[in-house]
Design an enzyme around this catalytic site. Structure first.
Site, PDB file in Angstrom:
ATOM      1  CB  SER A  52      41.158  -1.391 -15.931  1.00 36.99           C
ATOM      2  OG  SER A  52      40.226  -1.875 -14.774  1.00 36.99           O
ATOM      3  CE  LYS A  53      44.170  -5.894 -20.692  1.00 37.03           C
ATOM      4  NZ  LYS A  53      45.503  -6.357 -21.554  1.00 37.03           N
TER       5      LYS A  53
END
Length: 505
Positions: free
Chosen positions: A254-255
């Site tokens: 996930s960013k």
RNA sequence: GGCCCCUUCGACUAGCGGUUAGGUCACCACCCUUUCAAGGUGGCGGCACGAGUUCGAAUCUCGUAGGGGUCACCA
């Protein structure tokens, strides 16, 4: 069998590492079997739609060299490849399901659904649509739709029994149909959901193998049921392990936890060969255990049975290591220099002869991890007014005599080639009776302003006599001036620092 | 929580009944060396646990534990 694979990214933001990862495996599998690879844009979510995203995804694929045989950019026999342009198709297929009583309209509002979920929660039931609109008569359904009341279309899933799905890597997986909810196929805005759009498009586009991330496993029974509802043959499902965050959570990439933007790695100077190679290692291995291989070599050796199912952690450190290996050993010097040249140009560096670049890249490549490192390390090859860092100053302070001697010696040297320079330096050190470092470190500092740089002989030859003389001279006057501190004590910003650096020269 | 998937060194993995459990990254040491790298050599470190099958299990079966995914008018 004529293999067709696809990647179906959603244009919602930065081109994602996961898209590149799944794209790679789809591309390789298709090419391995002489098949076609499709890139389809799944832009059915208007709220998350990002206008620039599609172009950036296409650019990413192009940069990686994963060229689709069919896409929004190159077209193909199943155009259009943008789902927002295929709305009629989905509507048509939904109508068919409606007509055959395999789907039904549901008129609940968002608030009603919310209320339903709250009640389920209160009662300790599993949340999910309870099928309350199933019992609407077709007459009522038609009337309410005709009157303009908003509705969604849901799939009528079996109330009992099981649905078997086959994953090529895991074998048969059985789901109890009571776990499969009546999912929305068509949203009230007329757009399809992923489930409907993907199944319809995959079928219409002749997709034979759906290679996607593991997170889709639990929605595969929905897709299987849809294929059955349409009486279509199901493709082969291959669920790749999910890339994980490098932190302790081990959650899917996930960013918020890791930089997941491919553009960002590109901007950092990671090269596509290295990124692809690293991604290939996430869940797959060469039969002979080799870790470095090209896309072509991967295609030549690929098979699904060498995919491992453990969840691989994305490790930027190893990516950088692999990138460094590519830069120093695997990419031919000329090729590498071409790529670095562009960066040097945008850094504002100037030079006369491209051979100069070749030499610079050659001596710098064992010392860099990314393309950008070349720029960070090469400044002194292009600028004469560099400042001296603290370590360099120390070296200069102890090297005045040697620099004076060498200035004289070099000035008398007729040929400034490697052997002549090397001989001169060695002879001089010998006759001084000191260690090489005593002499060479001050010289390195004079030539580069740094204590850490490539071999002094290499530097001398690459810079050439004129610059060497000029830099030794400059260093000597700097020493004579008492090694003034060229960094301002005042904590002001970069502008001043730059100005002062020039003054120090 | 229900359901589903997964489980070999800190990380990526090889292994597909008999191996001193191999390699790569990271880390450490040493060597090379004019600095920094690169390179070379070596080291550290692992089959989640418990049953069962078998002459023999990292490999097969079951259970337990742990991790992850999923339960939207997002994909």
């Amino acid at each position: 069998m004529n293999v067709v694979t696809r990647i179906a990214p959603s244009p919602t933001g930065d081109p994602h590492i996961g898209t590149a990862y799944i794209g790679l495996f789809n591309y390789v599998f298709a090419k391995r079997h002489g098949g076609r690879f499709i890139l389809r844009i799944e832009d059915t979510d208007r709220s998350r739609y990002n206008a620039l995203s599609e172009e950036r995804i296409l650019a990413m694929m192009d940069w990686l060299g994963l060229d689709p045989d069919e896409s929004t950019a190159v077209g193909g026999p199943h155009s259009p490849y943008r789902q927002s342009e295929r709305l009629d198709l989905y509507r048509e297929h939904v109508d068919r399901l409606l007509k055959e009583d395999k789907a039904y309209r549901a008129f609940e509002t968002a608030e009603e659904l919310e209320e339903m979920r709250n009640e389920q929660k209160r009662k300790g039931l599993d949340p999910g649509y309870d099928g309350r609109s199933r019992c609407l008569s077709s007459q009522e359904s038609d009337d309410r739709a005709a009157s303009g009341e908003p509705f969604v279309v849901r799939l009528k899933t079996p109330l009992d029994g099981t649905t078997r799905v086959v994953d090529a890597l895991r074998g048969e997986i059985t789901f109890d149909n009571r776990e499969v909810r009546d999912v929305v196929l068509l949203k009230s805005d007329g757009y399809p959901t992923y489930h409907l759009a993907a199944v319809v498009d995959d079928h219409l586009m002749g997709v034979t193998h759906v290679i996607r991330a593991e997170e889709w496993i639990t929605s595969t029974p929905i897709h299987t049921l849809l294929y059955q509802a349409f009486s279509w043959e199901t493709p082969v499902f291959v669920h790749m392990p999910l890339l994980r965050n490098p932190d302790e959570t081990r959650t899917k990439l996930s960013k918020r936890k890791l930089d997941t933007s491919v553009d960002s790695y590109r901007e950092q100077g990671i090269i596509p060969e290295a990124l692809l190679n690293y991604l290939a290692l996430m869940g797959w291995s060469m039969p002979d255990g080799r870790e470095f291989f090209s896309l072509q070599e991967m295609i030549g050796a690929f098979s699904l049975d060498r995919i491992s199912l453990g969840a691989p952690v994305f490790d930027p450190k190893k990516l950088r290591f692999m990138n460094a290996k590519y830069l120093r050993d695997l990419i031919p010097l000329e090729n590498l220099t071409r790529r670095v040249k562009t960066l040097f140009e945008s850094a504002g560096f100037a030079w006369e002869d491209d051979d100069y670049l070749l030499d610079i890249v050659d001596v710098l490549r064992p010392r860099v991890e990314t393309l950008n490192d070349f720029v960070a390390h090469a400044g002194y090859f292009f600028e004469d007014d560099f400042s001296y860092d603290d370590q360099a100053k120390k070296k200069l302070a102890s090297g005045q005599k040697y620099l004076e001697d060498l200035e004289r010696e070099f000035s008398m040297l007729e040929f400034f080639d490697y052997d002549s320079v090397d001989d001169l330096v060695h002879d001089y050190v010998q006759e001084q009776g000191v260690g090489m470092g005593k002499v060479l470190q001050p010289l390195r500092a004079a030539l580069t302003g740094r204590a850490q740089a490539p071999s002094v002989t290499d530097l001398l030859v690459i810079l050439g006599k004129r610059k060497v003389m000029q830099r030794i001279g400059r260093a000597l006057s700097y020493i004579n001036a008492g090694l003034p501190d060229d960094k301002p004590q005042r904590p002001e910003k970069a502008k001043n620092a730059t100005k002062t650096r020039h003054e120090a020269a």
